[in-house]
Design a protein around this motif. Structure first.
Motif, PDB file in Angstrom:
ATOM      1  N   VAL A 214       1.336  -1.482   0.072  1.00 40.46           N
ATOM      2  CA  VAL A 214       0.005   0.067   0.015  1.00 40.46           C
ATOM      3  C   VAL A 214       0.624   1.091   0.197  1.00 40.46           C
ATOM      4  O   VAL A 214       2.094   0.999   1.100  1.00 40.46           O
ATOM      5  CB  VAL A 214      -0.980  -0.141   1.291  1.00 40.46           C
ATOM      6  CG1 VAL A 214      -1.705   1.229   1.144  1.00 40.46           C
ATOM      7  CG2 VAL A 214      -1.998  -1.286   1.259  1.00 40.46           C
TER       8      VAL A 214
ATOM      9  N   TYR B 170      -4.669   6.435  -2.672  1.00 40.64           N
ATOM     10  CA  TYR B 170      -3.898   5.226  -1.681  1.00 40.64           C
ATOM     11  C   TYR B 170      -3.683   4.508  -3.288  1.00 40.64           C
ATOM     12  O   TYR B 170      -5.036   4.353  -3.724  1.00 40.64           O
ATOM     13  CB  TYR B 170      -4.691   4.622  -1.107  1.00 40.64           C
ATOM     14  CG  TYR B 170      -5.723   3.574  -0.544  1.00 40.64           C
ATOM     15  CD1 TYR B 170      -5.820   2.232  -1.314  1.00 40.64           C
ATOM     16  CD2 TYR B 170      -6.810   4.598  -0.404  1.00 40.64           C
ATOM     17  CE1 TYR B 170      -6.854   1.326  -0.265  1.00 40.64           C
ATOM     18  CE2 TYR B 170      -7.864   2.993   0.230  1.00 40.64           C
ATOM     19  CZ  TYR B 170      -7.304   1.563  -0.689  1.00 40.64           C
ATOM     20  OH  TYR B 170      -8.834   0.837  -0.624  1.00 40.64           O
TER      21      TYR B 170
ATOM     22  N   SER C 208      -2.960   0.534  -3.012  1.00 42.11           N
ATOM     23  CA  SER C 208      -2.857  -0.972  -2.823  1.00 42.11           C
ATOM     24  C   SER C 208      -2.544  -1.996  -4.281  1.00 42.11           C
ATOM     25  O   SER C 208      -3.367  -1.781  -4.947  1.00 42.11           O
ATOM     26  CB  SER C 208      -3.925  -1.701  -2.254  1.00 42.11           C
ATOM     27  OG  SER C 208      -5.338  -1.992  -2.750  1.00 42.11           O
TER      28      SER C 208
ATOM     29  N   ILE D 171      -8.389   3.083   3.318  1.00 37.68           N
ATOM     30  CA  ILE D 171      -7.918   1.662   3.155  1.00 37.68           C
ATOM     31  C   ILE D 171      -7.922   0.283   3.541  1.00 37.68           C
ATOM     32  O   ILE D 171      -8.571   0.170   4.612  1.00 37.68           O
ATOM     33  CB  ILE D 171      -6.230   1.671   3.682  1.00 37.68           C
ATOM     34  CG1 ILE D 171      -5.452   2.739   3.161  1.00 37.68           C
ATOM     35  CG2 ILE D 171      -5.054   0.276   3.085  1.00 37.68           C
ATOM     36  CD1 ILE D 171      -4.004   3.231   3.436  1.00 37.68           C
TER      37      ILE D 171
ATOM     38  N   TRP E 215      -7.418  -2.818   4.910  1.00 34.26           N
ATOM     39  CA  TRP E 215      -7.107  -4.484   5.318  1.00 34.26           C
ATOM     40  C   TRP E 215      -7.426  -5.409   5.243  1.00 34.26           C
ATOM     41  O   TRP E 215      -8.316  -5.406   5.909  1.00 34.26           O
ATOM     42  CB  TRP E 215      -6.097  -3.402   6.010  1.00 34.26           C
ATOM     43  CG  TRP E 215      -5.242  -2.062   5.868  1.00 34.26           C
ATOM     44  CD1 TRP E 215      -5.406  -1.133   6.351  1.00 34.26           C
ATOM     45  CD2 TRP E 215      -3.830  -2.120   5.830  1.00 34.26           C
ATOM     46  NE1 TRP E 215      -4.634  -0.050   5.979  1.00 34.26           N
ATOM     47  CE2 TRP E 215      -3.231  -0.523   5.601  1.00 34.26           C
ATOM     48  CE3 TRP E 215      -2.911  -3.022   5.077  1.00 34.26           C
ATOM     49  CZ2 TRP E 215      -1.870  -0.524   5.363  1.00 34.26           C
ATOM     50  CZ3 TRP E 215      -1.322  -2.536   4.300  1.00 34.26           C
ATOM     51  CH2 TRP E 215      -1.629  -1.731   4.566  1.00 34.26           C
TER      52      TRP E 215
END
Length: 171
Positions: free
Chosen positions: A77, A91, A93, A148, A150
């Motif tokens: 990321v 972001y 990723s 984000i 995750w």
């Protein structure tokens, strides 16, 4: 090898050729001719499953990074912290593994981190600047403003990374 652009200026994937046979495979991971950056410093990181490292940036001596996974699998990321960028605060990723046919080039001005998805992983970085611990900062990995996604809600994180700054700090 060839460059594959992303929607972020200068953030690119470097596609490589993999030559496989019954013994395993051979992969060229880096070629200076493709990049305008001089990469002067190498780092190798070994992590166990569910370890999250980052999101790190050097503010005074920013580093470009060339990321290659040589064992296991990660979610890599990066967050654009270049104030004049159209993608500031956004972001990118991507999953990268030892079998991936690419490496990731992260230009200066991005915070970088990864989550180990396999039992263990080895990540190799080539950097454009030497480590400067006086300008190292951490962007908060779970800042709600970044959003984000995750795959782990409770990763293993260092004390340093737990004290990361909000994206608002970098504006």
């Amino acid at each position: 090898m060839k460059i594959i652009k992303t929607k972020f200026q200068d953030l690119v994937l470097i596609k490589t050729n993999i030559y496989k046979d019954k013994r395993g495979f051979l992969k060229e991971t880096y070629n200076q001719k493709l990049l305008k950056y001089k990469l002067v410093f190498d780092i190798m990181s070994v992590s166990k499953k569910n370890v999250l490292r980052g999101l790190h940036i050097q503010t005074k001596k920013p580093q470009a990074k060339y990321i290659t996974v040589t064992n296991g699998k990660i979610l890599d990321v990066v967050v654009d912290l270049r104030k004049k960028s159209k993608t500031f605060g956004k972001y990118f990723s991507i999953e990268i593994s030892e079998e991936s046919d690419f490496s990731l080039f992260v230009p200066e001005g991005f915070a970088h981190g990864f989550l180990c998805l396999s039992e263990t992983c080895t990540v190799n970085y080539k950097c454009s600047q030497y480590r400067d611990k006086n300008s190292e900062m951490t962007l908060k990995w779970n800042d709600k403003k970044l959003g984000i996604k995750w795959p782990s809600k409770n990763p293993i994180i260092s004390d340093k990374d737990k004290k990361g700054y909000s994206i608002d700090f970098f504006k």
